[in-house]
Write an enzyme that holds these catalytic residues in place. Structure first.
Site, PDB file in Angstrom:
ATOM      1  N   TYR A   1     -15.230   9.403  -1.128  1.00 12.71           N
ATOM      2  CA  TYR A   1     -14.438   9.271  -2.237  1.00 12.71           C
ATOM      3  C   TYR A   1     -14.621  10.237  -3.282  1.00 12.71           C
ATOM      4  O   TYR A   1     -13.536  10.351  -4.096  1.00 12.71           O
ATOM      5  CB  TYR A   1     -14.249   7.836  -2.547  1.00 12.71           C
ATOM      6  CG  TYR A   1     -13.629   6.821  -1.562  1.00 12.71           C
ATOM      7  CD1 TYR A   1     -12.151   6.500  -1.757  1.00 12.71           C
ATOM      8  CD2 TYR A   1     -14.460   6.384  -0.654  1.00 12.71           C
ATOM      9  CE1 TYR A   1     -11.589   5.999  -0.752  1.00 12.71           C
ATOM     10  CE2 TYR A   1     -13.727   5.726   0.244  1.00 12.71           C
ATOM     11  CZ  TYR A   1     -12.477   5.404   0.302  1.00 12.71           C
ATOM     12  OH  TYR A   1     -11.804   4.474   1.063  1.00 12.71           O
TER      13      TYR A   1
ATOM     14  N   ARG B   1       0.830  -1.037  -0.070  1.00 13.56           N
ATOM     15  CA  ARG B   1      -0.156  -0.038   0.155  1.00 13.56           C
ATOM     16  C   ARG B   1       0.746   1.389  -0.195  1.00 13.56           C
ATOM     17  O   ARG B   1       0.709   2.072  -0.540  1.00 13.56           O
ATOM     18  CB  ARG B   1      -1.069   0.005   1.185  1.00 13.56           C
ATOM     19  CG  ARG B   1      -1.641   1.276   1.322  1.00 13.56           C
ATOM     20  CD  ARG B   1      -2.732   1.285   2.561  1.00 13.56           C
ATOM     21  NE  ARG B   1      -3.484   2.476   2.583  1.00 13.56           N
ATOM     22  CZ  ARG B   1      -4.302   2.796   3.381  1.00 13.56           C
ATOM     23  NH1 ARG B   1      -4.835   1.734   4.390  1.00 13.56           N
ATOM     24  NH2 ARG B   1      -4.695   4.093   3.630  1.00 13.56           N
TER      25      ARG B   1
ATOM     26  N   CYS C   1     -18.839  -2.709   1.481  1.00 14.46           N
ATOM     27  CA  CYS C   1     -18.038  -1.479   1.880  1.00 14.46           C
ATOM     28  C   CYS C   1     -18.727  -0.758   3.313  1.00 14.46           C
ATOM     29  O   CYS C   1     -19.843  -0.788   3.472  1.00 14.46           O
ATOM     30  CB  CYS C   1     -18.053  -0.579   0.569  1.00 14.46           C
ATOM     31  SG  CYS C   1     -17.074   0.989   0.823  1.00 14.46           S
TER      32      CYS C   1
ATOM     33  N   HIS D   1     -17.004   2.977  -3.715  1.00 17.23           N
ATOM     34  CA  HIS D   1     -16.256   4.118  -3.619  1.00 17.23           C
ATOM     35  C   HIS D   1     -16.684   5.088  -4.705  1.00 17.23           C
ATOM     36  O   HIS D   1     -15.903   6.197  -4.974  1.00 17.23           O
ATOM     37  CB  HIS D   1     -14.786   3.924  -3.681  1.00 17.23           C
ATOM     38  CG  HIS D   1     -14.307   3.171  -2.281  1.00 17.23           C
ATOM     39  ND1 HIS D   1     -13.036   2.797  -2.197  1.00 17.23           N
ATOM     40  CD2 HIS D   1     -15.165   2.594  -1.431  1.00 17.23           C
ATOM     41  CE1 HIS D   1     -12.917   2.245  -1.046  1.00 17.23           C
ATOM     42  NE2 HIS D   1     -14.159   2.125  -0.534  1.00 17.23           N
TER      43      HIS D   1
ATOM     44  N   ASN E   1     -10.710  -4.509  -0.428  1.00 17.32           N
ATOM     45  CA  ASN E   1     -10.692  -3.483  -1.749  1.00 17.32           C
ATOM     46  C   ASN E   1      -9.602  -3.845  -2.779  1.00 17.32           C
ATOM     47  O   ASN E   1      -8.716  -4.519  -2.663  1.00 17.32           O
ATOM     48  CB  ASN E   1     -10.280  -2.175  -0.862  1.00 17.32           C
ATOM     49  CG  ASN E   1     -11.283  -1.316  -0.253  1.00 17.32           C
ATOM     50  OD1 ASN E   1     -12.543  -1.698  -1.133  1.00 17.32           O
ATOM     51  ND2 ASN E   1     -11.382  -0.768   0.859  1.00 17.32           N
TER      52      ASN E   1
END
Length: 440
Positions: A255, A95, A171, A201, A149
């Site tokens: 988002y 990440r 989510c 998102h 995700n």
């Protein structure tokens, strides 16, 4: 033996105590006989710490739930009723790369949007498809509840490239939006209902109801100013320009800031990266603190510090969903499922995030017709990105993956896209074997 068997893949996650708390709370109606927490060798230490806390929580609650810890996924899956996935392929180090590399090219560096979201999908989809193959053999009737995700892209891939019909993507954004609306209106969350539609998102509230009355215009009036009040731990709340949000006339999710406030979000990310490190580096520190807490042999509850994580309430949403399927509750929840005509502007066979009636047979999407023309194009563009990215993840096709990056609206040029793509492909080489097949 009565009761159900649940398998959590990525069981060493810091979110697991919230999941365990949710199952304990609902035990009378959701009798979880066995909870199997599964992880990989690199996550074994965390699995042991979280697993020990889970066992203490169960013991304190006095419910007859067996907690099993294992690195053997196939052993765990045998005869499961529900399988939840909450994993990070490449761990937080991956990440960090997803967030830092794009920033060098003045592109948003975020784990589920833009280049970071693409590479998280490329790493994750092959692993999820492997899990699906194991499930077909070992627990063909189980529900796969995925909150790994990018959940929309992962659900898309499962629907297109496996025979699994019992898959639901989940989510925490919708539940967070509902809680945010309740807070800014000063009402109990149970009185708030939102008509959600879009993609993971990339979901909008088309209408907001309190006690059955549509109050979206009042909510929009309260979103303006320096802070909107509807945000997440991992996303800066810049508020919304009053004229823009009134013109939009819909409730955006946190988002959407990356798409409507790109310059400001990018500047903030670059500044934060220099000052405190990327969000992933901050999360690493938060996780280290959480696991220190989890190690305390006297701790036997979910610590409140867990809510500092951006994914807080994922597990609450997961427990609600499993509870509703098992008990045929027929309540309404927003989830990621096959569209089946619910959103007219998206292909029927694609994954969408939309309100569904949750039944024992699975979610039934509620039809919303066409999305408003003002947001339809953006949602369709992200769906194109997800479709092409999912195909690239399965085939290992370099050009398909590069095309996916170019389709994403956060990447502003083909030249920049190729530079970012090539650097990230090399950086994640160990987790992308499909792109590095040996030449025969």
């Amino acid at each position: 033996m009565s009761g159900i068997k649940i398998v959590t893949i990525g069981g060493g996650s810091s979110y697991t105590p919230e999941l365990v708390e949710g199952f304990i709370k609902r035990y009378d109606e959701l009798p979880v006989r066995e909870l199997w927490l599964v992880d990989i060798p690199e996550g074994e230490k965390k699995l042991q710490i979280v697993g020990a806390l889970a066992k203490r929580m169960v013991e304190k609650a006095g419910v007859p739930m067996e907690v099993h810890l294992t690195l053997d996924r196939r052993k765990a899956l045998e005869g499961a009723d529900f399988v939840t996935t909450q994993m990070r392929v490449g761990l937080l180090d991956a990440r960090i790369k997803d967030e830092t590399i794009p920033l060098k090219y003045d592109v948003i560096g975020q784990e589920t949007n833009g280049p970071g979201g693409l590479f998280k999908g490329l790493r994750t989809i092959p692993v999820i498809l492997d899990i699906c193959r194991d499930m077909e053999e070992l627990c063909p009737d189980a529900w796969l509840i995925n909150f790994t995700n990018p959940a929309g892209m992962v659900t898309e891939a499962v629907l297109r490239y496996t025979t699994r019909k019992k898959v639901i993507g989940l989510c925490n954004v919708p539940i967070g939006m509902q809680m945010g609306v309740a807070t800014i209106l000063g009402v109990d969350q149970s009185r708030v209902h939102i008509d959600f539609a879009g993609l993971n998102h990339m979901v909008f509230g088309l209408a907001v109801y309190v006690d059955g009355e549509n109050v979206i215009s009042q909510v929009i009036d309260k979103l303006t100013g320096e802070q909107s009040g509807i945000t997440m731990q991992n996303i800066l709340d810049l508020g919304w320009d009053p004229d823009f949000i009134k013109a939009l006339g819909l409730l955006p999710c946190p988002y959407h800031r990356y798409y409507y406030q790109t310059s400001a979000m990018l500047a903030h990310e670059q500044e934060e990266a220099k000052k405190n490190g990327t969000r992933a580096e901050v999360v690493k520190q938060v996780e280290a603190e959480l696991f220190k807490l989890y190690e305390d042999p006297d701790l036997n509850i979910k610590p409140p510090q867990l809510e500092k994580r951006g994914g807080a309430f994922y597990s609450e949403a997961a427990c609600n969903l499993i509870h509703s399927i098992y008990n045929d509750k027929r309540d309404i929840q927003p989830v990621n499922v096959r569209n089946n005509g619910a959103i007219a502007s998206i292909p029927d066979d694609s994954a969408v995030e939309v309100n569904c009636v949750i039944t024992r047979e699975g979610p039934i999407p509620l039809s919303v017709g066409d999305l408003p023309v003002s947001v339809r194009g953006l949602v369709q563009q992200i769906k194109s990105f997800e479709r092409v990215a999912a195909e690239a993840a399965v085939t290992g096709d370099y050009h398909k993956a590069l095309l996916a990056m170019n389709i994403n609206p956060l990447v502003h040029s083909d030249v920049v896209a190729k530079k970012i793509f090539d650097e990230m492909l090399e950086a994640h080489k160990d987790y992308l074997p499909q792109f590095f097949k040996p030449v025969s």
